[in-house]
Design an enzyme around this catalytic site. Structure first.
Site, PDB file in Angstrom:
ATOM      1  N   LYS A  52       0.843  -1.211   0.000  1.00 37.50           N
ATOM      2  CA  LYS A  52       0.000   0.000   0.000  1.00 37.50           C
ATOM      3  C   LYS A  52       0.871   1.252   0.000  1.00 37.50           C
ATOM      4  O   LYS A  52       0.587   2.218  -0.719  1.00 37.50           O
ATOM      5  CB  LYS A  52      -0.941  -0.020   1.217  1.00 37.50           C
ATOM      6  CG  LYS A  52      -2.022  -1.074   1.085  1.00 37.50           C
ATOM      7  CD  LYS A  52      -2.800  -1.332   2.368  1.00 37.50           C
ATOM      8  CE  LYS A  52      -3.755  -2.512   2.157  1.00 37.50           C
ATOM      9  NZ  LYS A  52      -4.443  -2.949   3.370  1.00 37.50           N
ATOM     10  N   GLN A  96      -4.933  -1.662   9.564  1.00 38.51           N
ATOM     11  CA  GLN A  96      -4.657  -2.961   8.941  1.00 38.51           C
ATOM     12  C   GLN A  96      -5.189  -4.100   9.814  1.00 38.51           C
ATOM     13  O   GLN A  96      -4.898  -4.156  11.009  1.00 38.51           O
ATOM     14  CB  GLN A  96      -3.133  -3.098   8.720  1.00 38.51           C
ATOM     15  CG  GLN A  96      -2.718  -4.359   8.001  1.00 38.51           C
ATOM     16  CD  GLN A  96      -3.257  -4.427   6.561  1.00 38.51           C
ATOM     17  OE1 GLN A  96      -3.255  -3.450   5.837  1.00 38.51           O
ATOM     18  NE2 GLN A  96      -3.735  -5.588   6.174  1.00 38.51           N
ATOM     19  N   ASP A 119     -11.632   2.343   4.129  1.00 38.37           N
ATOM     20  CA  ASP A 119     -11.977   0.920   4.046  1.00 38.37           C
ATOM     21  C   ASP A 119     -13.471   0.722   3.800  1.00 38.37           C
ATOM     22  O   ASP A 119     -13.901  -0.365   3.417  1.00 38.37           O
ATOM     23  CB  ASP A 119     -11.622   0.218   5.369  1.00 38.37           C
ATOM     24  CG  ASP A 119     -10.239  -0.409   5.330  1.00 38.37           C
ATOM     25  OD1 ASP A 119      -9.780  -0.773   4.236  1.00 38.37           O
ATOM     26  OD2 ASP A 119      -9.629  -0.549   6.409  1.00 38.37           O
TER      27      ASP A 119
END
Ligand code: NAP
Length: 283
Positions: A52, A96, A119
C-alpha cells in the site's frame, strides 16, 4: 471455439491508478494523505502495508504509518485514530487487519471519521451504501463492480449469486450489484443445494476461501465468474474457482492471480483520492 473473456483486474487497475496519478499531478492542492495504523507484527500484514505504501508513492499520495506494539491498549489505539481524525493533512485512515485479539475491529472502524473511512467499514458508510447514497465503500467489492462495468457485463435484471456473506466482501458486493439492478442472492455455509443455486446465475461471485470449490456444475453456460478467494496451498495461491475446468463453460472469468487481487489496492487509492477531493472542496 473462442475461450471466455478474461477479466484482467491487473490491466483495469493499472488504468485506474494512472488516472488517479494524473489527477493528483494536475491539482493545485496539497497531495492526498493516507494514514495506516498497524498493531502487532503479523508478517502478511507487513507485506500488505508495504504494498500500500508503494502504491501511494507511485501515485503521489503521502502515506504515513503508525506502528503500534501487539500489546497496545485499546484506549491507545483509539487515541491514535482520534489524532488522525483531527489531522488536516490526513484524508484517509486505514487500520490494517487483523488486529490483536483484545481489540475489536468493529469498535476501531466505528472510531474513524466516516469521511476518512477509506476501508468503507464505518456503519455510516455501510448505511449509505445500502441506501444508495454517495460514500466510501469497501475496496474489493467496489473494484469488482467497477471492473465488471468496464468490461460491459450486463447487470440490469441479471441474476447474481454471491457465495460468501462477510462484511468485507459478500454483503457490500450484494449492495453494489443491487444498486446496478441485478437480482441478488447471497449464499453461505448454510445454503442448501449450492451448485443448483449457482448454476442459475448470470453473474457468479465466489468469496469463500475454499480452493477450487467452484467446478463446472456450479456454472451456467456463458455466465460471468468472479473469483475473490485466495488460499495459500502447497501449489501457491489458489482461488475458489477451478479455473481450468470452468473456463470452457463460462462467458467471462477473472484469473488468479491478476484478477480481483490488484483491484483492492487500486480502489484503496481511489477511496483516498475521493476523500481528498471531498476535503479539498471549497478550499
Ligand atoms: P470470510 O469472512 O471467511 O467469509 C467466508 C464466507 O464464505 C462466509 O460467509 C462463509 O459462510 C462462506 N462459506 C464458507 N464455507 C462455505 C461453503 N462450504 N459453502 C458456502 N459458503 C461458505 O472471508 P472474506 O473475508 O469474505 O474473504 C473470502 C475470500 O476472499 C478469502 O479467501 C479471502 O482471502 C479473499 N479475499 C480476497 C481479496 C482480494 O483482494 N482478492 C480481498 C478480500 C478477501 P458463513 O457466513 O455461513 O460462515
Amino acid at each position: 471455439m473462442a475461450g471466455p473473456l478474461i477479466l484482467s483486474g491487473k490491466d483495469f487497475a493499472a488504468g485506474v491508478r494512472n488516472a488517479l496519478a494524473e489527477e493528483i499531478r494536475g491539482s493545485n492542492h496539497r497531495p492526498p494523505g493516507l494514514a495506516v495504523i498497524m498493531a502487532g507484527d503479523d508478517p502478511a500484514s507487513s507485506v500488505y502495508v508495504s504494498m500500500k505504501e508503494k502504491a501511494c508513492r507511485k501515485l503521489g499520495i503521502v502515506s504515513t504509518m503508525r506502528r503500534l506494539p501487539a500489546g497496545v491498549r485499546r484506549e491507545e489505539l483509539l487515541e491514535a485514530v482520534r489524532e488522525l481524525n483531527d489531522d488536516d493533512e490526513v484524508d484517509g485512515i486505514l487500520c490494517q487487519l487483523p488486529l490483536p485479539d483484545h481489540i475489536s475491529a468493529d469498535e476501531v472502524a466505528s472510531a474513524v471519521l466516516p469521511d476518512k473511512d477509506v476501508d468503507g467499514f464505518h456503519p455510516v458508510n455501510v448505511g449509505r451504501l445500502w441506501r444508495g447514497e454517495e460514500g466510501l465503500f469497501p475496496c474489493t467489492p467496489f473494484g469488482i463492480a467497477e471492473m465488471l462495468e468496464h468490461y460491459g457485463v450486463p447487470f440490469n435484471g441479471a441474476r447474481a449469486v454471491i457465495v460468501g456473506r462477510s462484511n468485507i466482501v459478500g454483503k457490500p458486493m450484494a449492495a453494489l450489484l443491487l444498486r446496478r439492478h441485478a437480482t441478488v442472492t447471497l449464499a453461505h455455509s448454510h445454503t442448501r443445494d449450492l451448485p443448483g443455486l449457482c448454476s442459475g446465475a448470470d453473474i457468479l461471485i465466489a468469496a469463500v476461501g475454499r480452493p477450487r470449490m467452484i467446478t463446472p456444475d456450479y456454472v451456467k453456460p456463458g455466465a460471468t465468474v468472479v473469483d475473490v478467494g485466495i488460499s495459500r496451498t502447497d501449489e501457491g495461491l489458489v482461488g475458489d474457482v477451478d479455473f481450468d475446468s470452468v473456463k470452457d463453460r463460462c462467458g467471462a472469468i477473472t484469473p488468479v492471480p491478476g484478477g480481483v487481487g490488484p483491484l483492492t489496492i487500486a480502489y484503496l487509492m481511489s477511496n483516498t483520492v475521493k476523500a481528498w477531493r471531498h476535503h479539498m472542496k471549497g478550499r
